[in-house]
Design an enzyme around this catalytic site. Sequence first.
Site, mmCIF file in Angstrom:
data_model
loop_
_atom_site.group_PDB
_atom_site.id
_atom_site.type_symbol
_atom_site.label_atom_id
_atom_site.label_comp_id
_atom_site.label_asym_id
_atom_site.label_seq_id
_atom_site.Cartn_x
_atom_site.Cartn_y
_atom_site.Cartn_z
ATOM 1 N N LYS A 11 -1.071 -9.507 -3.848
ATOM 2 C CA LYS A 11 0.021 -8.774 -4.509
ATOM 3 C C LYS A 11 -0.475 -7.691 -5.482
ATOM 4 O O LYS A 11 0.117 -7.465 -6.536
ATOM 5 C CB LYS A 11 0.977 -9.723 -5.259
ATOM 6 C CG LYS A 11 1.437 -10.918 -4.495
ATOM 7 C CD LYS A 11 1.817 -10.657 -3.067
ATOM 8 C CE LYS A 11 3.040 -9.803 -2.871
ATOM 9 N NZ LYS A 11 3.283 -9.604 -1.392
ATOM 10 N N THR A 12 -1.572 -7.079 -5.128
ATOM 11 C CA THR A 12 -2.077 -6.011 -6.005
ATOM 12 C C THR A 12 -2.079 -4.671 -5.280
ATOM 13 O O THR A 12 -2.692 -3.707 -5.741
ATOM 14 C CB THR A 12 -3.519 -6.313 -6.458
ATOM 15 O OG1 THR A 12 -4.319 -6.491 -5.277
ATOM 16 C CG2 THR A 12 -3.601 -7.532 -7.330
ATOM 17 N N GLY A 13 -1.443 -4.612 -4.125
ATOM 18 C CA GLY A 13 -1.466 -3.377 -3.343
ATOM 19 C C GLY A 13 -2.640 -3.360 -2.383
ATOM 20 O O GLY A 13 -3.050 -2.297 -1.908
ATOM 21 N N SER B 270 5.443 -9.991 -8.623
ATOM 22 C CA SER B 270 5.386 -9.681 -7.195
ATOM 23 C C SER B 270 5.171 -10.955 -6.373
ATOM 24 O O SER B 270 5.782 -11.169 -5.326
ATOM 25 C CB SER B 270 4.252 -8.675 -6.943
ATOM 26 O OG SER B 270 4.136 -8.413 -5.577
HETATM 27 N N1 LIG Z 1 0.100 2.396 -3.442
HETATM 28 C C1 LIG Z 1 0.443 1.307 -4.128
HETATM 29 N N2 LIG Z 1 0.139 1.170 -5.406
HETATM 30 C C2 LIG Z 1 0.481 0.076 -6.103
HETATM 31 N N3 LIG Z 1 1.133 -0.956 -5.574
HETATM 32 C C3 LIG Z 1 1.447 -0.874 -4.277
HETATM 33 C C4 LIG Z 1 1.130 0.241 -3.497
HETATM 34 N N4 LIG Z 1 1.571 0.003 -2.259
HETATM 35 C C5 LIG Z 1 2.155 -1.213 -2.269
HETATM 36 N N5 LIG Z 1 2.092 -1.741 -3.492
HETATM 37 C C6 LIG Z 1 2.629 -3.045 -3.938
HETATM 38 O O1 LIG Z 1 1.624 -4.063 -3.781
HETATM 39 C C7 LIG Z 1 2.303 -5.287 -3.585
HETATM 40 C C8 LIG Z 1 1.768 -5.959 -2.343
HETATM 41 O O2 LIG Z 1 0.425 -6.241 -2.579
HETATM 42 P P1 LIG Z 1 -0.501 -6.765 -1.428
HETATM 43 O O3 LIG Z 1 -0.497 -5.877 -0.262
HETATM 44 O O4 LIG Z 1 -1.855 -7.002 -2.054
HETATM 45 O O5 LIG Z 1 0.169 -8.136 -1.039
HETATM 46 S S1 LIG Z 1 -0.470 -9.313 -0.160
HETATM 47 O O6 LIG Z 1 -1.192 -10.133 -1.105
HETATM 48 O O7 LIG Z 1 -1.265 -8.738 0.885
HETATM 49 O O8 LIG Z 1 0.730 -10.042 0.341
HETATM 50 C C9 LIG Z 1 3.762 -4.963 -3.477
HETATM 51 O O9 LIG Z 1 4.277 -5.158 -4.773
HETATM 52 P P2 LIG Z 1 5.809 -5.604 -5.082
HETATM 53 O O10 LIG Z 1 6.662 -4.582 -4.379
HETATM 54 O O11 LIG Z 1 5.899 -5.564 -6.570
HETATM 55 O O12 LIG Z 1 5.936 -6.989 -4.536
HETATM 56 C C10 LIG Z 1 3.755 -3.511 -3.100
HETATM 57 O O13 LIG Z 1 4.960 -2.829 -3.439
#
Ligand SMILES: Nc1ncnc2c1ncn2[C@@H]1O[C@H](COP(=O)(O)OS(=O)(=O)O)[C@@H](OP(=O)(O)O)[C@H]1O
Length: 488
Positions: A354-356, A452
Site C-alpha cells: 500500500k505504498t504505491g 490504505s
Molecule cells: N503514483 C502514485 N503515488 C502515490 N501513491 C500511489 C500512486 N499510484 C497509486 N498509489 C496508491 O498506492 C496504493 C496502493 O499501493 P500498492 O500498489 O503498493 O498496493 S499493494 O500493496 O500492491 O496492494 C493506493 O493507495 P490508496 O488509494 O490510498 O489505497 C494507490 O492509490
Amino acid sequence: MPLATVVQDHGRLDGVQRVLFGGGLQFWLHRLLFLDALSYLSHGQLSLSLDRWILVDIDDIFVGERGTRLHEEDVAALLASQAALQRLVSGFRFNLGFSAKYYHHGTQLENRGDDSLLKHKDHFTWFCHMWNHQQPHLYNNVTHLEAEMMLNKQFAIEHGIPTNSSYSVSPHHSGVYPVHEPLYEAWRKVWDVKVTSTEEYPHLRPARLRRGFRHKGVMVLPRQTCGLFTHTLLLERYPGGRHRLDRSIQGGELFQTVINNPINVFMTHMSNYGNDRLALYTFESVVKFLRCWTNVRLASAPPLALAEKYFQLRPDELNPLWGNPCDDIRHRRIWSKSKWCGTLPKVLVIGPQKTGSTALYTFLAMHPSLAPNLPSPTTYEELQFFNNNNYLKGLDWYLNFFPPSLTNTTQITFEKSATYFDGDLVPRRAHALLPNAKIIAILISPSKRAYSWYQHIRSHGDPVANNYTFHTVITANDSAPKPLRDLR
Ligand SMILES: Nc1ncnc2c1ncn2[C@@H]1O[C@H](COP(=O)(O)OS(=O)(=O)O)[C@@H](OP(=O)(O)O)[C@H]1O
C-alpha cells in the site's frame, strides 16, 4: 609433541573461573580439552552429546577400471573389517551404492569379486547409484532418467538386492544441490527416495559447516569425506604420504570430523577397498583412536533413521537456502546446461504494501532498459518468492518467471513483491540468491499507509475492518477484543 599447557584457574582471586590454553588449539588434544573446558565452565550448558553416528557409503560398486576393482579376498576382508567394526560401532554395516551397468566388467578375478559381493549381499545395506554412473543433471528428460533408474532397479530385483532403503546418492553429487528437479521426481517415483546426501550444500570447508535441507520430500544430509577418493588406491601414493593419512586419523581432520558432527555420512568408493584396502585401514584406525582417546559412543543406523535424527537435532535446517549456482564454478558444472542465471533480478522492489508499489512497478516496466518478471497466474505481477512457501518450490520455479527470452542483453531484470518488506525470512533468502541486488523500499506516511491497508482489507471482506471504523482500529488499546488488537 607440544607441551600440555592447559591450566585451570579456580578463580579464587577474582571469582572468575578460567581454563587457559597456552599452546593454542593446533594440537588435537587441546581441541578436545577445549570442548571439555567449555562444558565444565558452562556447567554442562555448552556440552555436545557423546553420541556419534557413522554411516560409511561405498559408492561405485561395480564401477571401476580393470585393475582397480575388488577380488574375492577383498570382499572377505570387507566382511572381516565390518565384523570388527561392529564390535566398536553398534549396528555398523557398510552401505553399498551400485551402478549395475558395470557388473562383470572386470577381469575374471574381479568378476568373481562382483559375485562375492552379491553372494554376501545380506550382510550389507544397499542403495542405488545411477545405473550407468551418469550425472543426472545431464538428463533434461525425466522419462529417460526414470528408465535408467529402472534398469538399476531391475538388476536389484533379479539379484535379490534390497530396494527399500529409501536412500540414494547421485554420481558426483550432480542434481542434488543445485537442485535438478527431474532427479528428485525420478527418485521418488522409481526408488521412493526419501534421503540423500551431498558435499555441496553449501560447497565449503571445513566440512562440519555443511548443512542439510529438505526438498520435495527428500531429506538431504551433509556428506563428509575421509580423505580417500576414487583414485586413492595405494598407501605409498597417498597424497602427502602415509604420514598425512595417519595424521588425519590420529587427531587430525578425520578424527575432528567425528568429534564435531553428531551424524557423519562418509563418502568412499569401491576402489578404496581393493588394492591396499585403504578405507578399511582408515575406518578401523579412526574408530580405534576415537575409542582410545574419547568417551564418544559410536553407532550406526540406516540412512532414513539417521536423517530423521539429524533433522530432530537441527530442525532449523529443514528449509533450504538457495544460492545462485552460477556463483560457484563447481555448482555450474553440476547444473543443467539448459538452465540460466543471467536473468535473475538485479533490482528488488520490496514494498511495503500500500505504498504505491504497483504504480512504481508499472512505471519501471515501461522503461526500455528494464524488464520485469513474467506474471504469476495466482499473484499477478508479484512472485512472493522469498517471503512464503513459493520459496520451497525451488529455484527453477523462480527462474521460470525470468526466461532468457525475457530480456535483450542491455536490459536489467527486476521483481516487485510488496510482501518482502516485512517478511522475516526475506533478507537471508534474498541475500543468499541475489547478494548484489539493489533494493528499493518505498516509505510514505505510516498513517496514509495504514488507512490504505484498512480500505484494502475492507474491500476484501475482512469482517473486523468492516465492523470497526479506522479510528477505532488504530486507537484500540490492550483491553480491546483480540481481533481488533490483531488488526491494529
Ligand atoms: N503514483 C502514485 N503515488 C502515490 N501513491 C500511489 C500512486 N499510484 C497509486 N498509489 C496508491 O498506492 C496504493 C496502493 O499501493 P500498492 O500498489 O503498493 O498496493 S499493494 O500493496 O500492491 O496492494 C493506493 O493507495 P490508496 O488509494 O490510498 O489505497 C494507490 O492509490
